[in-house]
Write a protein that holds these residues in place. Sequence first.
Motif, PDB file in Angstrom:
ATOM      1  N   UNK A   1       0.870  -1.180   0.000  1.00  0.00           N
ATOM      2  CA  UNK A   1       0.000   0.000   0.000  1.00  0.00           C
ATOM      3  C   UNK A   1       0.901   1.223   0.000  1.00  0.00           C
ATOM      4  N   UNK A   2       0.448   2.272  -0.634  1.00  0.00           N
ATOM      5  CA  UNK A   2       1.228   3.488  -0.790  1.00  0.00           C
ATOM      6  C   UNK A   2       0.943   4.494   0.330  1.00  0.00           C
ATOM      7  N   UNK A   3       1.807   5.476   0.453  1.00  0.00           N
ATOM      8  CA  UNK A   3       1.603   6.543   1.436  1.00  0.00           C
ATOM      9  C   UNK A   3       2.308   7.791   0.953  1.00  0.00           C
ATOM     10  N   UNK A   4       1.637   8.918   1.052  1.00  0.00           N
ATOM     11  CA  UNK A   4       2.308  10.187   0.764  1.00  0.00           C
ATOM     12  C   UNK A   4       2.248  11.019   2.032  1.00  0.00           C
ATOM     13  N   UNK A   5       3.379  11.138   2.746  1.00  0.00           N
ATOM     14  CA  UNK A   5       3.342  11.873   4.012  1.00  0.00           C
ATOM     15  C   UNK A   5       3.152  13.374   3.822  1.00  0.00           C
ATOM     16  N   UNK A   6       3.337  13.874   2.566  1.00  0.00           N
ATOM     17  CA  UNK A   6       3.291  15.325   2.352  1.00  0.00           C
ATOM     18  C   UNK A   6       1.884  15.833   2.044  1.00  0.00           C
ATOM     19  N   UNK A   7       1.018  14.978   1.537  1.00  0.00           N
ATOM     20  CA  UNK A   7      -0.334  15.436   1.192  1.00  0.00           C
ATOM     21  C   UNK A   7      -1.324  14.268   1.198  1.00  0.00           C
ATOM     22  N   UNK A   8      -2.583  14.601   1.502  1.00  0.00           N
ATOM     23  CA  UNK A   8      -3.625  13.556   1.478  1.00  0.00           C
ATOM     24  C   UNK A   8      -4.225  13.439   0.076  1.00  0.00           C
ATOM     25  N   UNK A   9      -3.734  14.288  -0.837  1.00  0.00           N
ATOM     26  CA  UNK A   9      -4.330  14.336  -2.187  1.00  0.00           C
ATOM     27  C   UNK A   9      -3.844  13.206  -3.107  1.00  0.00           C
ATOM     28  N   UNK A  10      -2.616  12.737  -2.895  1.00  0.00           N
ATOM     29  CA  UNK A  10      -2.082  11.682  -3.780  1.00  0.00           C
ATOM     30  C   UNK A  10      -2.981  10.460  -3.690  1.00  0.00           C
TER      31      UNK A  10
ATOM     32  N   UNK B   1       5.466  -5.733  -8.427  1.00  0.00           N
ATOM     33  CA  UNK B   1       5.175  -5.163  -7.112  1.00  0.00           C
ATOM     34  C   UNK B   1       4.021  -4.187  -7.285  1.00  0.00           C
ATOM     35  N   UNK B   2       2.976  -4.418  -6.514  1.00  0.00           N
ATOM     36  CA  UNK B   2       1.746  -3.624  -6.645  1.00  0.00           C
ATOM     37  C   UNK B   2       1.620  -2.642  -5.492  1.00  0.00           C
ATOM     38  N   UNK B   3       1.287  -1.390  -5.808  1.00  0.00           N
ATOM     39  CA  UNK B   3       0.916  -0.407  -4.791  1.00  0.00           C
ATOM     40  C   UNK B   3      -0.582  -0.195  -4.970  1.00  0.00           C
ATOM     41  N   UNK B   4      -1.350  -0.878  -4.134  1.00  0.00           N
ATOM     42  CA  UNK B   4      -2.808  -0.994  -4.340  1.00  0.00           C
ATOM     43  C   UNK B   4      -3.557   0.340  -4.246  1.00  0.00           C
ATOM     44  N   UNK B   5      -3.189   1.137  -3.263  1.00  0.00           N
ATOM     45  CA  UNK B   5      -3.861   2.434  -3.066  1.00  0.00           C
ATOM     46  C   UNK B   5      -3.049   3.246  -2.078  1.00  0.00           C
ATOM     47  N   UNK B   6      -3.475   4.477  -1.853  1.00  0.00           N
ATOM     48  CA  UNK B   6      -2.799   5.340  -0.874  1.00  0.00           C
ATOM     49  C   UNK B   6      -3.549   5.293   0.460  1.00  0.00           C
ATOM     50  N   UNK B   7      -2.847   4.846   1.498  1.00  0.00           N
ATOM     51  CA  UNK B   7      -3.480   4.839   2.817  1.00  0.00           C
ATOM     52  C   UNK B   7      -3.713   6.270   3.300  1.00  0.00           C
ATOM     53  N   UNK B   8      -2.948   7.212   2.747  1.00  0.00           N
ATOM     54  CA  UNK B   8      -3.066   8.611   3.170  1.00  0.00           C
ATOM     55  C   UNK B   8      -4.188   9.350   2.452  1.00  0.00           C
ATOM     56  N   UNK B   9      -4.921   8.665   1.580  1.00  0.00           N
ATOM     57  CA  UNK B   9      -6.050   9.296   0.892  1.00  0.00           C
ATOM     58  C   UNK B   9      -7.349   8.627   1.330  1.00  0.00           C
ATOM     59  N   UNK B  10      -8.290   9.446   1.793  1.00  0.00           N
ATOM     60  CA  UNK B  10      -9.511   8.892   2.398  1.00  0.00           C
ATOM     61  C   UNK B  10     -10.313   8.031   1.429  1.00  0.00           C
ATOM     62  N   UNK B  11     -10.483   8.531   0.221  1.00  0.00           N
ATOM     63  CA  UNK B  11     -11.287   7.779  -0.743  1.00  0.00           C
ATOM     64  C   UNK B  11     -10.615   6.450  -1.129  1.00  0.00           C
ATOM     65  N   UNK B  12      -9.301   6.495  -1.349  1.00  0.00           N
ATOM     66  CA  UNK B  12      -8.545   5.272  -1.649  1.00  0.00           C
ATOM     67  C   UNK B  12      -8.720   4.251  -0.522  1.00  0.00           C
ATOM     68  N   UNK B  13      -8.617   4.771   0.699  1.00  0.00           N
ATOM     69  CA  UNK B  13      -8.730   3.892   1.872  1.00  0.00           C
ATOM     70  C   UNK B  13     -10.092   3.219   1.919  1.00  0.00           C
ATOM     71  N   UNK B  14     -11.138   4.023   1.677  1.00  0.00           N
ATOM     72  CA  UNK B  14     -12.504   3.492   1.723  1.00  0.00           C
ATOM     73  C   UNK B  14     -12.748   2.458   0.632  1.00  0.00           C
ATOM     74  N   UNK B  15     -12.181   2.731  -0.544  1.00  0.00           N
ATOM     75  CA  UNK B  15     -12.442   1.870  -1.703  1.00  0.00           C
ATOM     76  C   UNK B  15     -11.589   0.613  -1.741  1.00  0.00           C
ATOM     77  N   UNK B  16     -10.342   0.714  -1.259  1.00  0.00           N
ATOM     78  CA  UNK B  16      -9.378  -0.352  -1.537  1.00  0.00           C
ATOM     79  C   UNK B  16      -8.611  -0.877  -0.340  1.00  0.00           C
ATOM     80  N   UNK B  17      -8.924  -0.406   0.865  1.00  0.00           N
ATOM     81  CA  UNK B  17      -8.107  -0.854   2.005  1.00  0.00           C
ATOM     82  C   UNK B  17      -8.916  -1.544   3.103  1.00  0.00           C
ATOM     83  N   UNK B  18     -10.282  -1.501   3.006  1.00  0.00           N
ATOM     84  CA  UNK B  18     -11.026  -2.248   4.021  1.00  0.00           C
ATOM     85  C   UNK B  18     -11.254  -3.679   3.513  1.00  0.00           C
TER      86      UNK B  18
END
Length: 264
Positions: free
Chosen positions: A122-131, A211-228
């Motif tokens: 899973x991906x993470x962008x510590x600088x912004x929640x927009x990625x 190697x797959x980066x499924x979604x951004x844990x730092x983005x709310x919509x990504x989290x809702x769609x692909x991390x639960x």
Amino acid sequence: MKFSFRKLFLVCLACAVCGQIGFLLQKKLSQPVFTSYSLQETPPYVVALDAGHGGFDTGANYASLNEVEVCEETVDALFNLLEENDAFIPVRTRENGEGANISQRVEQAVEARASLLVSIHMNLDPSTTQSHGFECFPIPPGRKWNEKSMQFAELVAQGMGQAGHRLRGSNGIRFAYYSGKQKLIVDAEDTRERTLKSFGILEQSMCPTVLIEQCFLSNENDRKQWADTQGCQKAAEIYYSAICAYFDVSETPHPTPEPVKEGW
Ligand SMILES: [Zn+2]
């Protein structure tokens, strides 16, 4: 010279210690050395599933979510799907909850003679929640399994795009390199052959690998769609379809036929 048991004992002890040091040094220096093997051409195909991180390494952390847990949940769902299809033998590169370094993960895949290795992160962008969005990294150009890794990456990215996930870069497929401590990420169109190292698992793997980066844990919509739980299941189904298409295998598992009843 006078024979002495004491001297003989000391000489033997010294030899034993040197031998042990030599053995350990050789073991250390020779890791990892894996012998190459040819990929299977007929089913069942061994597919190695690598849940990123593990053990003390929990990966990216965001909003009380640990990357490692999402990776393991996705791998579990994918493992179950593959297990139901006779055309596949899924194997894990490490057990859930346990840690493993890259060499140990690759070793598991090599021992099982895997024909494909899928590493989930899973991906993470510590600088912004927009990625946000999906990206995956096949073995880079110029390496043995680049072409086949690309084929699988294209199927995965296509599936994610069709499911409405945003594909990062030009088509969700990118190559990653390390130049010193700097990470260089280029889109799939940049097929220049570089000697720079990529992600460890892509460098050491002995079969086509993505190697797959499924979604951004730092983005709310990504989290809702692909991390639960639902999101992990949805992603696993897309990966499963891509694996079936890659090996040209039917997605519907062939059920074992009912035994024919004789007479009345
Ligand atoms: Zn990761």
